[in-house]
Design an enzyme around this catalytic site. Structure first.
Site, PDB file in Angstrom:
ATOM      1  N   SER A  61       0.850  -1.201   0.000  1.00 32.65           N
ATOM      2  CA  SER A  61       0.000   0.000   0.000  1.00 32.65           C
ATOM      3  C   SER A  61       0.877   1.241   0.000  1.00 32.65           C
ATOM      4  CB  SER A  61      -0.895   0.018   1.239  1.00 32.65           C
ATOM      5  OG  SER A  61      -1.391   1.332   1.418  1.00 32.65           O
ATOM      6  N   HIS A  88      -1.124  -1.428  -4.306  1.00 40.96           N
ATOM      7  CA  HIS A  88      -2.397  -1.127  -3.637  1.00 40.96           C
ATOM      8  C   HIS A  88      -2.492   0.383  -3.408  1.00 40.96           C
ATOM      9  CE1 HIS A  88      -5.843  -2.178  -1.027  1.00 40.96           C
ATOM     10  NE2 HIS A  88      -5.412  -1.211  -0.222  1.00 40.96           N
ATOM     11  N   ASP A 143      -4.755   3.461  -1.954  1.00 35.16           N
ATOM     12  CA  ASP A 143      -5.825   3.780  -1.012  1.00 35.16           C
ATOM     13  C   ASP A 143      -6.365   5.180  -1.253  1.00 35.16           C
ATOM     14  OD1 ASP A 143      -6.011   1.471   0.755  1.00 35.16           O
ATOM     15  OD2 ASP A 143      -3.959   1.959   1.353  1.00 35.16           O
ATOM     16  N   MET A 171      -9.021   7.964  -0.209  1.00 37.56           N
ATOM     17  CA  MET A 171      -9.885   8.325   0.928  1.00 37.56           C
ATOM     18  C   MET A 171     -10.512   9.685   0.688  1.00 37.56           C
ATOM     19  SD  MET A 171      -7.359   7.345   4.023  1.00 37.56           S
ATOM     20  CE  MET A 171      -6.611   5.732   4.157  1.00 37.56           C
ATOM     21  N   HIS A 224      -8.290   0.802  -3.992  1.00 37.52           N
ATOM     22  CA  HIS A 224      -9.205   0.586  -2.872  1.00 37.52           C
ATOM     23  C   HIS A 224      -9.900   1.915  -2.578  1.00 37.52           C
ATOM     24  CE1 HIS A 224      -9.450  -0.360   1.774  1.00 37.52           C
ATOM     25  NE2 HIS A 224     -10.640  -0.292   1.205  1.00 37.52           N
ATOM     26  N   MET A 279     -12.090   4.126  -0.552  1.00 43.89           N
ATOM     27  CA  MET A 279     -12.760   4.388   0.729  1.00 43.89           C
ATOM     28  C   MET A 279     -13.498   5.701   0.561  1.00 43.89           C
ATOM     29  SD  MET A 279      -9.630   3.105   3.122  1.00 43.89           S
ATOM     30  CE  MET A 279      -8.488   3.226   1.769  1.00 43.89           C
ATOM     31  N   MET A 326     -11.425  -6.212   5.657  1.00 43.79           N
ATOM     32  CA  MET A 326     -10.602  -5.207   6.352  1.00 43.79           C
ATOM     33  C   MET A 326     -10.195  -5.758   7.716  1.00 43.79           C
ATOM     34  SD  MET A 326     -10.081  -2.598   4.412  1.00 43.79           S
ATOM     35  CE  MET A 326      -9.165  -1.693   5.664  1.00 43.79           C
ATOM     36  N   ASP A 359      -6.288  -6.355   4.645  1.00 44.49           N
ATOM     37  CA  ASP A 359      -5.701  -5.012   4.583  1.00 44.49           C
ATOM     38  C   ASP A 359      -5.740  -4.376   5.962  1.00 44.49           C
ATOM     39  OD1 ASP A 359      -4.920  -2.453   3.914  1.00 44.49           O
ATOM     40  OD2 ASP A 359      -6.606  -2.043   2.577  1.00 44.49           O
TER      41      ASP A 359
HETATM   42  C1  DX5 Z   1      -6.323   1.396   5.725  1.00 47.30           C
HETATM   43  C2  DX5 Z   1      -5.779   1.237   4.309  1.00 47.30           C
HETATM   44  C3  DX5 Z   1      -4.612   0.331   4.269  1.00 47.30           C
HETATM   45  C4  DX5 Z   1      -3.410   0.816   4.993  1.00 47.30           C
HETATM   46  C5  DX5 Z   1      -2.606  -0.373   5.455  1.00 47.30           C
HETATM   47  O1  DX5 Z   1      -7.310   2.325   5.715  1.00 47.30           O
HETATM   48  O2  DX5 Z   1      -6.777   0.692   3.491  1.00 47.30           O
HETATM   49  O3  DX5 Z   1      -4.277  -0.071   2.952  1.00 47.30           O
HETATM   50  O4  DX5 Z   1      -2.617   1.679   4.221  1.00 47.30           O
HETATM   51  O5  DX5 Z   1      -1.567   0.093   6.202  1.00 47.30           O
HETATM   52  P1  DX5 Z   1      -0.739  -0.795   7.226  1.00 47.30           P
HETATM   53  O6  DX5 Z   1      -0.256  -1.992   6.482  1.00 47.30           O
HETATM   54  O7  DX5 Z   1       0.341   0.129   7.657  1.00 47.30           O
HETATM   55  O8  DX5 Z   1      -1.684  -1.179   8.347  1.00 47.30           O
HETATM   56 ZN    ZN Z   2      -6.357  -0.364   1.480  1.00 42.09          ZN
END
Ligand code: DX5
Ligand code: ZN
Length: 223
Positions: A8, A33, A35, A37, A66, A68, A137, A175
């Site tokens: 990620s 990956h 993310d 948000m 991903h 969110m 998750m 994740d």
């Molecule tokens: C959480 C994200 C993850 C996050 C994982 O909201 O979807 O992808 O970056 O990070 P680590 O591996 O540091 O927990």
């Molecule tokens: Zn993620």
């Protein structure tokens, strides 16, 4: 089923993002990956389409996006245009989940659905045949570097059983909070697509990827 590692980039150093993605890719990462948000579905805001278009130039690895984001169906076409290969949407964020999954497939992309730690696996029953992957998750989404939530292990097992009962070969992604200690446990429970942020990008990226891949090659799925 193949075990795959998806670093990620949320945990990367954004001032050297292209370089760090290439390092992770060359060390053996399978997917990248990404993310996204929106500050609504989750408290924080990360990055969006312009960043994804830019990093599309630095690697051929599959982009695992991903979302969110509330009502992500509004953005599926745009994420497809900027280089996503697969899109994951949250069941909790879609009023019409089945429609959004079709929208993703209509763009020629792989479609996945994510569920939060408090959402039961039974929620997936009606869409399981429509998805290429499910993301369980293992933390509450919104931030990197959080602690793995133990109760999610049982959900991974339940989902692997549900898929097997239907004769479906399903990718199960995890994740959040994945490291050398939690990785063997999620693999044994039945996960095969592993997201790791901090465990890849904090410290020596090449050594970190090799360590995780090594565990992934030695631990076999308990199912
Ligand atoms: C959480 C994200 C993850 C996050 C994982 O909201 O979807 O992808 O970056 O990070 P680590 O591996 O540091 O927990
Ligand atoms: Zn993620």
């Amino acid at each position: 089923m193949m075990n795959l590692l998806a670093p990620s980039i949320l945990a990367a150093d954004f001032s050297r993002l292209g370089e760090q993605i290439q390092t992770a890719a060359q060390a053996g990462a399978d997917y990248i990956h990404i993310d996204v948000m929106d500050g609504m579905f989750v408290p924080s805001i990360s990055f969006g389409m312009p960043l994804i278009s830019s990093i599309r130039k630095v690697t051929d690895k599959k982009f695992d996006v991903h979302l969110m984001v509330e009502e992500p169906g509004r953005y599926v076409e745009e994420f497809a245009r900027c280089g996503a290969d697969m899109i994951t949407v949250h069941a909790e964020a879609c009023r019409h989940l089945d429609r959004v999954l079709h929208q993703i497939h209509d763009q020629g992309l792989k479609a996945a659905v994510a569920i939060n730690p408090a959402t039961p696996v039974s929620m997936l029953e009606c869409v399981l045949d429509e998805v290429d992957m499910v993301l369980i998750m293992t933390v509450n989404p919104g931030f990197g570097g959080q602690k793995f939530i133990e109760s999610t292990l049982c959900k991974i097992r339940q989902l692997r059983n549900m898929a097997q009962a239907r004769g479906k070969t399903l990718d199960i992604q995890v994740d959040g909070g994945i490291n050398e200690e939690t990785l063997p446990r999620v693999l044994e429970a039945g996960a095969n697509v592993i997201v790791a942020g901090s465990a890849v990008f904090k410290g020596d990226i090449v050594a970190n990827v090799r360590k995780l891949k090594n565990v992934m090659e030695t631990v076999t799925c308990g199912h």
